[in-house]
Design a protein around this motif. Structure first.
Motif, PDB file in Angstrom:
ATOM      1  N   PHE A 185     -38.648 -11.747  -7.099  1.00 54.02           N
ATOM      2  CA  PHE A 185     -39.858 -12.069  -6.052  1.00 54.02           C
ATOM      3  C   PHE A 185     -39.818 -11.122  -4.922  1.00 54.02           C
ATOM      4  CE2 PHE A 185     -42.609 -15.833  -7.890  1.00 54.02           C
ATOM      5  CZ  PHE A 185     -42.390 -15.339  -9.158  1.00 54.02           C
ATOM      6  N   PRO A 186     -40.918 -10.546  -4.546  1.00 58.00           N
ATOM      7  CA  PRO A 186     -40.606  -9.684  -3.321  1.00 58.00           C
ATOM      8  C   PRO A 186     -40.354 -10.455  -2.171  1.00 58.00           C
ATOM      9  CG  PRO A 186     -42.608  -8.875  -4.607  1.00 58.00           C
ATOM     10  CD  PRO A 186     -42.207 -10.199  -5.265  1.00 58.00           C
ATOM     11  N   ALA A 187     -39.739 -10.043  -1.174  1.00 61.50           N
ATOM     12  CA  ALA A 187     -39.700 -10.883   0.246  1.00 61.50           C
ATOM     13  C   ALA A 187     -39.822 -10.141   1.318  1.00 61.50           C
ATOM     14  CB  ALA A 187     -37.811 -11.079   0.128  1.00 61.50           C
ATOM     15  N   ARG A 188     -40.304 -10.773   2.460  1.00 63.92           N
ATOM     16  CA  ARG A 188     -40.344 -10.079   3.628  1.00 63.92           C
ATOM     17  C   ARG A 188     -39.717  -9.111   3.922  1.00 63.92           C
ATOM     18  NH1 ARG A 188     -42.827 -13.294   8.036  1.00 63.92           N
ATOM     19  NH2 ARG A 188     -43.028 -14.995   6.784  1.00 63.92           N
ATOM     20  N   GLY A 189     -39.834  -7.645   4.111  1.00 64.80           N
ATOM     21  CA  GLY A 189     -39.093  -6.511   4.384  1.00 64.80           C
ATOM     22  C   GLY A 189     -39.058  -5.806   3.206  1.00 64.80           C
ATOM     23  N   CYS A 190     -39.293  -6.342   2.152  1.00 68.61           N
ATOM     24  CA  CYS A 190     -39.689  -5.503   0.843  1.00 68.61           C
ATOM     25  C   CYS A 190     -40.697  -4.643   0.877  1.00 68.61           C
ATOM     26  CB  CYS A 190     -39.738  -6.311  -0.372  1.00 68.61           C
ATOM     27  SG  CYS A 190     -38.103  -7.069  -0.855  1.00 68.61           S
ATOM     28  N   THR A 191     -40.695  -3.523   0.135  1.00 72.47           N
ATOM     29  CA  THR A 191     -41.620  -2.411  -0.053  1.00 72.47           C
ATOM     30  C   THR A 191     -42.221  -2.293  -1.571  1.00 72.47           C
ATOM     31  OG1 THR A 191     -40.777  -1.004   1.791  1.00 72.47           O
ATOM     32  CG2 THR A 191     -42.602  -0.085   0.438  1.00 72.47           C
ATOM     33  N   VAL A 192     -43.259  -2.710  -1.767  1.00 78.65           N
ATOM     34  CA  VAL A 192     -43.895  -2.801  -3.195  1.00 78.65           C
ATOM     35  C   VAL A 192     -44.623  -1.615  -3.323  1.00 78.65           C
ATOM     36  CG1 VAL A 192     -45.369  -4.006  -4.790  1.00 78.65           C
ATOM     37  CG2 VAL A 192     -43.892  -5.421  -2.782  1.00 78.65           C
ATOM     38  N   GLY A 193     -44.430  -0.887  -4.478  1.00 76.99           N
ATOM     39  CA  GLY A 193     -45.213   0.345  -4.977  1.00 76.99           C
ATOM     40  C   GLY A 193     -46.430  -0.232  -5.876  1.00 76.99           C
ATOM     41  N   SER A 242     -38.820  -0.681  -2.880  1.00 77.37           N
ATOM     42  CA  SER A 242     -37.884  -1.811  -3.494  1.00 77.37           C
ATOM     43  C   SER A 242     -38.420  -2.429  -4.701  1.00 77.37           C
ATOM     44  CB  SER A 242     -37.490  -2.778  -2.525  1.00 77.37           C
ATOM     45  OG  SER A 242     -38.590  -3.540  -2.139  1.00 77.37           O
ATOM     46  N   HIS A 243     -39.738  -2.487  -5.082  1.00 74.69           N
ATOM     47  CA  HIS A 243     -40.312  -3.283  -6.297  1.00 74.69           C
ATOM     48  C   HIS A 243     -41.525  -2.422  -6.720  1.00 74.69           C
ATOM     49  CE1 HIS A 243     -38.160  -6.357  -4.243  1.00 74.69           C
ATOM     50  NE2 HIS A 243     -38.459  -7.153  -5.203  1.00 74.69           N
ATOM     51  N   ILE A 244     -41.597  -2.154  -7.992  1.00 73.79           N
ATOM     52  CA  ILE A 244     -42.586  -1.364  -8.449  1.00 73.79           C
ATOM     53  C   ILE A 244     -42.992  -1.916  -9.993  1.00 73.79           C
ATOM     54  CG2 ILE A 244     -41.479   0.410  -9.607  1.00 73.79           C
ATOM     55  CD1 ILE A 244     -43.229   2.646  -8.603  1.00 73.79           C
ATOM     56  N   LEU A 245     -44.313  -1.773 -10.357  1.00 69.05           N
ATOM     57  CA  LEU A 245     -44.680  -2.073 -11.699  1.00 69.05           C
ATOM     58  C   LEU A 245     -45.080  -1.041 -12.506  1.00 69.05           C
ATOM     59  CD1 LEU A 245     -45.761  -4.342 -13.718  1.00 69.05           C
ATOM     60  CD2 LEU A 245     -47.822  -4.372 -12.710  1.00 69.05           C
ATOM     61  N   LEU A 246     -44.491  -0.920 -13.758  1.00 71.64           N
ATOM     62  CA  LEU A 246     -44.977   0.279 -14.538  1.00 71.64           C
ATOM     63  C   LEU A 246     -45.325   0.016 -15.919  1.00 71.64           C
ATOM     64  CD1 LEU A 246     -42.051   2.943 -13.293  1.00 71.64           C
ATOM     65  CD2 LEU A 246     -44.684   3.250 -12.723  1.00 71.64           C
ATOM     66  N   LEU A 289     -34.749   1.067  -5.204  1.00 78.73           N
ATOM     67  CA  LEU A 289     -35.395   0.385  -6.071  1.00 78.73           C
ATOM     68  C   LEU A 289     -34.299  -1.050  -6.476  1.00 78.73           C
ATOM     69  CD1 LEU A 289     -36.600   2.623  -8.876  1.00 78.73           C
ATOM     70  CD2 LEU A 289     -37.816   1.232  -7.453  1.00 78.73           C
ATOM     71  N   GLN A 290     -34.972  -2.113  -6.174  1.00 76.69           N
ATOM     72  CA  GLN A 290     -34.061  -3.416  -6.312  1.00 76.69           C
ATOM     73  C   GLN A 290     -34.572  -3.782  -7.869  1.00 76.69           C
ATOM     74  OE1 GLN A 290     -34.715  -6.065  -3.295  1.00 76.69           O
ATOM     75  NE2 GLN A 290     -34.478  -4.531  -1.785  1.00 76.69           N
ATOM     76  N   TYR A 291     -35.904  -3.708  -8.012  1.00 74.49           N
ATOM     77  CA  TYR A 291     -36.300  -4.262  -9.308  1.00 74.49           C
ATOM     78  C   TYR A 291     -37.584  -3.511  -9.771  1.00 74.49           C
ATOM     79  CZ  TYR A 291     -33.601  -8.406  -8.262  1.00 74.49           C
ATOM     80  OH  TYR A 291     -32.569  -9.137  -7.779  1.00 74.49           O
ATOM     81  N   ILE A 292     -37.582  -3.193 -11.245  1.00 71.73           N
ATOM     82  CA  ILE A 292     -38.702  -2.584 -11.935  1.00 71.73           C
ATOM     83  C   ILE A 292     -39.213  -3.676 -12.910  1.00 71.73           C
ATOM     84  CG2 ILE A 292     -39.461  -0.767 -13.579  1.00 71.73           C
ATOM     85  CD1 ILE A 292     -37.529   0.917 -12.410  1.00 71.73           C
ATOM     86  N   THR A 293     -40.668  -3.923 -12.516  1.00 68.98           N
ATOM     87  CA  THR A 293     -41.261  -4.705 -13.590  1.00 68.98           C
ATOM     88  C   THR A 293     -41.953  -3.888 -14.634  1.00 68.98           C
ATOM     89  OG1 THR A 293     -41.629  -6.530 -11.970  1.00 68.98           O
ATOM     90  CG2 THR A 293     -43.066  -6.625 -13.863  1.00 68.98           C
ATOM     91  N   TYR A 294     -42.081  -4.346 -15.721  1.00 66.11           N
ATOM     92  CA  TYR A 294     -42.866  -3.469 -16.697  1.00 66.11           C
ATOM     93  C   TYR A 294     -43.332  -4.475 -17.605  1.00 66.11           C
ATOM     94  CZ  TYR A 294     -39.037  -4.315 -19.996  1.00 66.11           C
ATOM     95  OH  TYR A 294     -37.639  -4.971 -20.696  1.00 66.11           O
ATOM     96  N   GLY A 295     -44.444  -3.891 -18.501  1.00 58.67           N
ATOM     97  CA  GLY A 295     -45.395  -4.671 -19.473  1.00 58.67           C
ATOM     98  C   GLY A 295     -46.399  -3.887 -19.809  1.00 58.67           C
ATOM     99  N   ALA A 296     -47.390  -4.810 -20.445  1.00 62.23           N
ATOM    100  CA  ALA A 296     -48.901  -4.417 -20.692  1.00 62.23           C
ATOM    101  C   ALA A 296     -48.795  -3.608 -21.970  1.00 62.23           C
ATOM    102  CB  ALA A 296     -49.565  -3.545 -19.487  1.00 62.23           C
ATOM    103  N   ALA A 297     -47.705  -3.158 -22.776  1.00 59.40           N
ATOM    104  CA  ALA A 297     -47.636  -2.419 -23.744  1.00 59.40           C
ATOM    105  C   ALA A 297     -46.338  -2.528 -24.470  1.00 59.40           C
ATOM    106  CB  ALA A 297     -47.918  -0.940 -23.401  1.00 59.40           C
ATOM    107  N   CYS A 300     -31.323  -0.461 -11.675  1.00 62.74           N
ATOM    108  CA  CYS A 300     -31.746  -1.624 -10.883  1.00 62.74           C
ATOM    109  C   CYS A 300     -32.069  -2.849 -11.717  1.00 62.74           C
ATOM    110  CB  CYS A 300     -32.856  -1.016 -10.041  1.00 62.74           C
ATOM    111  SG  CYS A 300     -34.404  -0.750 -11.052  1.00 62.74           S
ATOM    112  N   GLY A 301     -32.391  -3.808 -11.232  1.00 58.61           N
ATOM    113  CA  GLY A 301     -32.902  -5.061 -12.062  1.00 58.61           C
ATOM    114  C   GLY A 301     -34.480  -4.672 -12.858  1.00 58.61           C
ATOM    115  N   PHE A 302     -34.428  -5.184 -14.075  1.00 53.11           N
ATOM    116  CA  PHE A 302     -35.677  -5.155 -14.841  1.00 53.11           C
ATOM    117  C   PHE A 302     -36.193  -6.283 -15.243  1.00 53.11           C
ATOM    118  CE2 PHE A 302     -33.873  -1.055 -15.085  1.00 53.11           C
ATOM    119  CZ  PHE A 302     -34.958   0.148 -15.202  1.00 53.11           C
ATOM    120  N   VAL A 303     -37.645  -6.298 -15.048  1.00 50.42           N
ATOM    121  CA  VAL A 303     -38.106  -7.586 -15.469  1.00 50.42           C
ATOM    122  C   VAL A 303     -39.345  -7.147 -16.402  1.00 50.42           C
ATOM    123  CG1 VAL A 303     -39.369  -9.771 -14.708  1.00 50.42           C
ATOM    124  CG2 VAL A 303     -37.866  -8.835 -13.146  1.00 50.42           C
ATOM    125  N   GLN A 304     -39.193  -7.883 -17.385  1.00 50.17           N
ATOM    126  CA  GLN A 304     -40.405  -7.673 -18.556  1.00 50.17           C
ATOM    127  C   GLN A 304     -41.472  -8.755 -18.363  1.00 50.17           C
ATOM    128  OE1 GLN A 304     -41.679  -7.986 -23.302  1.00 50.17           O
ATOM    129  NE2 GLN A 304     -39.576  -7.373 -22.734  1.00 50.17           N
TER     130      GLN A 304
END
Length: 521
Positions: free
Chosen positions: A200-208, A253-257, A279-287, A303-307
């Motif tokens: 989960f994002p935290a204070r100080g993270c940068t979300v794309g 640091s965090h992005i969803l693709l 990059l700390q975590y990439i979240t992916y999904g929707a397909a 980096c860490g991956f989350v589906q």
């Protein structure tokens, strides 16, 4: 400044509460960065408040549907928070749709006004004439101090008020407005933090934020970052060559693709020497995602991956394949969609809504405070998806193993996912019917290395006619968004149907999918 582990979750019950909280707790923290324009949490709150004043002065308030047509921007989020402040409901229009599709949403939602970015101003101007509603260009002038003396009443949070209405393509050819409350949109945040989820994002993270805001994924992922008090870096639209530069320059640091977007980024020359070290975590999904692509991404991006598996009607992802699952080495684990998120439950049911034991194949249902308030003025559609004890049908077929991992096997409603966009065959078929050379038609999804799936139209010609793809696309021009248009046309002698005259789409799909692993995420 408190770390995210010390977020006062009890205060973050609505979207406006989030903005007020961080405007007080961390006012100088950058909330949004868009094409070089940085806006702090204090300034974003002030901008949204001024826009809310303008809306209220125009007579708009609780329950009013306010539309937005345009691409991603920081001003869009000011509008979302402004709507939340006065109890209105934001209805985003996917800029990739066709004019007829926009017009339906404007009319069906009974919008009281429509905002647009400058590029879509002419199109929005045409839309508002039919509905006789105001149209405003959403730019910085609307965020400046107002000249009149109106001030808003004191804010009283109502977590169960609807604040966001997203239109989903319908199985019967017309989209439905899924109504999402503040509680729906925020339901899984506190449980996840309380469970100690490190991704989960935290204070100080940068979300794309690079996916379209008119999708639940685009807006909900940004709200994920806002909830943490993070910086949200917004791209006007997804650009495969621009994403690597954006990640490197802004230290995202965090992005969803979507999987197709991830593949395009990895294949683009700009990624060869790109710096992905932030990059700390990439979240992916929707397909669907091919396992080979996932392994390539794991090796390349380090980096860490989350589906995430979810749906608009559940405010986004409710099931997650977590970072440790991607590297566990457990056979078959990468083919799983993961386990239920904290705050959500999943189950497999039969046709009578009876919950089935592990290993049984059936329809996937979900139960959570994230599940929508219902479809806008569609009690018939509500009756189809809501069952006893708070379960909601997903329309997907799957099974859950003994460890709680969900495997999504097929779509009960035949939805096609192409490049992260949901496409319902009935919608495309309805648009094709009426073509002078077409006697009957079936639309299916076929495998695509680039998009995951592509639309194929199986056409039964009228006697003496030989329709081709060019004539079909000409007929569909202006009726459907371009991503919904057939990429292939196949002429057939007959279309298989059951005793109830329903198309047997599985039979039609089989020849196209032989040799491919068909897996839905």
């Amino acid at each position: 400044m408190k770390p995210s582990a010390e977020i006062d979750h009890a205060r973050l019950t609505t979207l406006w509460s989030i903005l007020e909280y961080y405007a007080e707790e961390d006012p100088d923290q950058v909330a949004t960065l868009f094409e070089g324009r940085a806006t702090t949490y204090r300034d974003l709150r002030d901008h949204a408040y001024r826009l809310a004043e303008r809306l209220a002065f125009a007579g708009h308030g609780k329950g009013d549907r306010i539309g937005y047509l345009g691409k991603n921007s920081d001003h869009y989020f000011a509008l979302l928070f402004a709507a939340a402040r006065i109890g209105a409901v934001l209805v985003p229009l996917n800029w990739r749709l066709a004019e007829e599709e926009w017009a339906f949403i404007v009319a069906d939602s009974e919008m009281v006004c429509l905002f647009s970015d400058e590029a879509f101003g002419p199109a929005a101007g045409v839309l508002v004439k039919a509905g006789d509603i105001p149209h405003l260009i959403l730019d910085g002038r609307l965020l400046e101090p107002v000249e009149h003396s109106l001030r808003l009443d004191a804010y009283v949070p109502n977590p169960d008020a609807v604040v966001f209405q997203v239109y989903t393509s319908g199985t019967t050819g017309r989209p439905k407005g899924a109504m999402l409350s503040h509680r729906n949109l925020l339901a899984l945040r506190a449980p996840g933090y309380n469970a100690g989820l490190k991704w989960f994002p935290a204070r100080g993270c940068t979300v794309g934020q690079v996916l379209p805001v008119a999708h639940i994924a685009g807006t909900a992922y940004a709200l994920f970052g806002f909830y943490a008090g993070a910086k949200i870096v917004i791209a006007r639209e997804f650009d495969a060559g621009g994403v690597p530069a954006l990640i490197a320059q802004e230290r995202i640091s965090h992005i969803l693709l979507a999987p197709a977007a991830m593949q395009m980024v990895l294949e683009h020359p700009a990624s060869v020497d790109a710096d992905f070290s932030s990059l700390q975590y990439i979240t992916y999904g929707a397909a669907p995602i091919p396992e080979a692509l996932l392994r390539q991404a794991l090796e390349r991006l380090e980096c860490g991956f989350v589906q995430m598996y979810g749906m608009t009607e559940a405010a986004g992802g409710v099931v997650a394949l977590r970072p440790h699952d991607h590297v566990s080495g457990v056979p078959g684990r990468l083919r799983s969609a993961g386990t239920a998120m904290p705050g959500a439950e999943i189950a497999i049911v039969d046709d009578t809504w009876s919950v089935q034991p592990p290993g049984t194949t059936g329809e996937i249902v979900v139960r959570s405070a994230a599940v929508m308030a219902g479809y806008w003025r569609r009690p018939d559609a509500d009756a189809e998806v809501f069952g006893a004890d708070g379960w909601m049908r997903t329309g997907d077929i799957g099974r859950i193993d003994a460890d709680g991992y969900l495997f999504v096997l097929d779509r009960a409603k035949d939805m096609i996912v192409s490049g992260g966009e949901n496409i319902y065959p009935a919608e495309v078929e309805n648009a094709i019917f009426g073509h002078p050379d077409v006697a009957d038609v079936a639309v299916i999804g076929a495998p695509s290395e680039r998009w995951g799936e592509e639309v194929v139209a199986l056409v039964l010609p009228r006697p003496g006619a030989t329709p081709d793809l060019a004539s079909l696309l000409g007929w569909l021009d202006g009726k459907l968004a371009r991503f919904k248009l057939p990429k292939r046309l196949v002429l057939v002698d007959a279309l298989p149907r059951n005793a109830g005259n329903k198309l047997l789409r599985r039979v039609l799909r089989e020849p196209f999918w032989q040799g491919y692993e068909r897996r839905v995420n």
